[in-house]
Scaffold this motif. Structure first.
Motif, short mmCIF file in Angstrom:
data_model
loop_
_atom_site.label_atom_id
_atom_site.label_comp_id
_atom_site.label_asym_id
_atom_site.label_seq_id
_atom_site.Cartn_x
_atom_site.Cartn_y
_atom_site.Cartn_z
N GLU A 88 0.83 -1.21 0.00
CA GLU A 88 0.00 0.00 0.00
C GLU A 88 0.86 1.26 0.00
OE1 GLU A 88 -3.10 2.16 3.10
OE2 GLU A 88 -2.94 -0.03 3.09
N VAL A 89 1.92 1.26 0.80
CA VAL A 89 2.81 2.42 0.88
C VAL A 89 3.57 2.61 -0.43
CG1 VAL A 89 4.85 3.37 2.03
CG2 VAL A 89 3.05 2.29 3.38
N LEU A 91 2.84 1.50 -3.41
CA LEU A 91 1.92 1.88 -4.47
C LEU A 91 1.56 3.36 -4.39
CD1 LEU A 91 -0.06 1.26 -6.78
CD2 LEU A 91 -1.71 0.48 -5.04
N SER A 92 1.41 3.85 -3.18
CA SER A 92 1.03 5.27 -3.01
C SER A 92 2.10 6.20 -3.57
CB SER A 92 0.78 5.58 -1.54
OG SER A 92 1.98 5.70 -0.80
N TYR A 93 3.38 5.80 -3.49
CA TYR A 93 4.43 6.65 -4.05
C TYR A 93 4.24 6.82 -5.55
CZ TYR A 93 6.95 5.61 0.33
OH TYR A 93 7.31 5.48 1.64
N ARG A 94 3.90 5.72 -6.24
CA ARG A 94 3.70 5.80 -7.69
C ARG A 94 2.50 6.69 -8.02
NH1 ARG A 94 6.76 2.06 -10.73
NH2 ARG A 94 8.38 1.26 -9.35
N ILE A 95 1.43 6.56 -7.25
CA ILE A 95 0.23 7.35 -7.51
C ILE A 95 0.49 8.82 -7.21
CG2 ILE A 95 -2.16 7.75 -6.83
CD1 ILE A 95 -2.33 4.72 -6.20
N LYS A 122 -5.70 6.74 3.44
CA LYS A 122 -4.56 6.98 4.34
C LYS A 122 -3.33 7.47 3.60
CE LYS A 122 -1.59 4.73 7.77
NZ LYS A 122 -1.29 3.47 8.51
N GLN A 123 -2.98 6.79 2.50
CA GLN A 123 -1.70 7.08 1.84
C GLN A 123 -1.81 8.06 0.68
OE1 GLN A 123 1.00 6.17 3.16
NE2 GLN A 123 0.38 4.52 4.53
N VAL A 124 -3.02 8.23 0.12
CA VAL A 124 -3.18 9.15 -1.01
C VAL A 124 -4.18 10.25 -0.69
CG1 VAL A 124 -3.76 9.37 -3.47
CG2 VAL A 124 -2.61 7.29 -2.64
N HIS A 126 -5.16 11.61 2.01
CA HIS A 126 -4.72 12.61 2.98
C HIS A 126 -3.65 13.55 2.45
CE1 HIS A 126 -7.38 11.14 5.92
NE2 HIS A 126 -6.65 10.16 6.42
N CYS A 127 -3.30 13.41 1.15
CA CYS A 127 -2.49 14.45 0.52
C CYS A 127 -3.25 15.78 0.53
CB CYS A 127 -2.16 14.08 -0.91
SG CYS A 127 -0.92 12.78 -1.06
N GLY A 128 -4.56 15.70 0.74
CA GLY A 128 -5.37 16.92 0.88
C GLY A 128 -5.23 17.59 2.23
N ASP A 129 -4.40 17.01 3.11
CA ASP A 129 -4.10 17.60 4.42
C ASP A 129 -5.34 17.83 5.27
OD1 ASP A 129 -2.17 18.35 6.29
OD2 ASP A 129 -2.36 20.49 5.78
N GLY A 130 -6.32 16.95 5.11
CA GLY A 130 -7.54 17.05 5.90
C GLY A 130 -8.66 17.78 5.19
N TYR A 131 -8.38 18.40 4.07
CA TYR A 131 -9.40 19.12 3.31
C TYR A 131 -10.03 18.24 2.22
CZ TYR A 131 -7.61 23.31 5.57
OH TYR A 131 -7.23 24.24 6.51
N GLU A 132 -9.53 17.04 2.06
CA GLU A 132 -10.09 16.11 1.07
C GLU A 132 -11.52 15.73 1.46
OE1 GLU A 132 -8.19 13.98 4.38
OE2 GLU A 132 -7.40 15.45 2.97
N TRP A 133 -12.30 15.29 0.49
CA TRP A 133 -13.66 14.85 0.79
C TRP A 133 -14.02 13.68 -0.12
CZ3 TRP A 133 -12.70 19.26 -2.06
CH2 TRP A 133 -13.30 19.35 -3.33
N GLU A 134 -15.07 12.97 0.25
CA GLU A 134 -15.58 11.85 -0.54
C GLU A 134 -16.85 12.29 -1.26
OE1 GLU A 134 -15.40 7.71 1.02
OE2 GLU A 134 -14.94 8.73 2.91
N GLU A 135 -17.01 11.73 -2.46
CA GLU A 135 -18.17 12.10 -3.27
C GLU A 135 -18.46 10.96 -4.24
OE1 GLU A 135 -19.39 15.73 -6.34
OE2 GLU A 135 -17.62 15.92 -5.04
N GLU A 136 -19.72 10.71 -4.51
CA GLU A 136 -20.06 9.72 -5.53
C GLU A 136 -20.03 10.40 -6.89
OE1 GLU A 136 -23.67 6.79 -6.94
OE2 GLU A 136 -23.35 7.05 -4.77
N ILE A 137 -19.09 9.96 -7.72
CA ILE A 137 -18.92 10.53 -9.06
C ILE A 137 -18.76 9.37 -10.03
CG2 ILE A 137 -17.60 12.18 -10.46
CD1 ILE A 137 -16.34 13.21 -7.85
#
Length: 299
Positions: A88-89, A91-95, A122-124, A126-137
């Motif tokens: 997981e870790v 893979l997150s570097y590549r993404i 957790k690994q991708v 949170h690159c939003g530093d807590g401002y990320e959100w979830e949405e159905e798209i």
């Protein structure tokens, strides 16, 4: 049996392969250049032999077959152990470093029969530093990561499964043209097989597990180095007239897919006069649990 008059070039040996975890994902972008850069950058460094993730482009996808109606690429990412947390870790570097940073890219799950899922928050996310959100798209549960060119979207769960890694064949060549022309034609044939990647494409550095320098990891498979044949004398395994021994490595989601890819790639190379022999790398069972007999591919 395949009707090829050159089957006597195929060595009576086997390719040794091993199991590994893989994640299959779809990246899309607004334009073809960005998509190409993201796909190639994210899969550019084969790393399984040194404990990292390796990947490859399985196929390119037309807009009518992607969730967001844009051009896409199916990518496979592989890890050579069952340490899911480390996978997981890695893979997150590549993404994060190769896809998220490209303008207007999106990453979707594309695993056909997952054994489980990686939570990308957790690994991708949170690159939003807590401002990320979830949405159905697009009918998917997506994480939206706010970035300076709004915004990177990634599916919350990426499926993973167990597949076959490290299957390979060597084609022993008299001249340089066969290395490149033959190898590229073989790669094009392999590309038509669903579910496989060639992480090294044409590889010029066959390796072995034993080494005088263990901190490096696998080092050169010296008996198969043409430049050492005179020095090694009887220890050399380079056949007369052979000046180049490139390798094509194949990872795939099933043994059937891997064997088909090996077969079609070898078939192409057998028609090259300056390909004198086709063989494979194996290490007496030290590398993996699968032994793929080359001659049986053509039964």
């Amino acid at each position: 049996m395949v009707k090829n008059k050159n089957l006597d070039k195929v060595d009576n040996t086997y390719a040794e392969a091993f199991s590994g975890m893989f994640c299959r994902a779809l990246v899309t972008a607004d334009d073809e250049e960005t998509l190409t850069r993201a796909a190639y950058d994210a899969t550019s460094t084969p790393g399984a032999v040194i404990g990292r993730v390796e990947g490859g482009i399985e196929s390119w996808v037309s807009p009518e077959h992607t969730p967001d109606g844009r051009k896409g690429a199916i990518l496979q990412f592989w890890y050579g152990s069952d340490d899911l947390e480390k996978f997981e870790v890695e893979l997150s570097y590549r993404i994060r470093q190769d896809i998220l940073v490209k303008p207007f890219t999106t990453l979707f799950n594309a695993s056909p029969s997952p054994e489980g899922y990686i939570d990308t928050m957790k690994q991708v996310g949170h690159c939003g530093d807590g401002y990320e959100w979830e949405e159905e798209i697009y009918g998917r549960n997506m994480i939206v990561v706010p970035i300076a060119i709004p915004d990177f979207k990634i599916e919350r769960q990426l499926g993973y499964a167990t597949g076959i890694m490290g299957a390979n064949f060597w084609y022993m060549c008299r001249d340089k043209e066969a290395v490149l022309d033959g190898g590229r034609e073989a790669l094009r044939a392999i590309k038509e097989v669903e579910g496989v990647i060639t992480p090294f494409d044409i590889c010029s550095a066959a390796s072995k597990p034993e080494t005088n320098y263990p901190w490096i990891g696998p080092t050169t498979n010296h008996p198969y180095c043409p430049s050492l044949s005179t020095l090694l004398q009887d220890e050399s395994q380079v056949p007369p007239g052979v000046n180049y021994i490139p390798e094509i490595v194949i990872n795939g989601w099933s043994m059937e897919a891997v064997e088909e890819a090996m077969k079609v790639g070898i078939e192409v190379l057998l028609d090259y006069k300056s390909v004198l022999k086709v063989s494979a790398g194996n290490y007496g069972g030290k590398l993996g649990q699968y032994n793929i007999q080359l001659k049986r591919l053509f039964k």
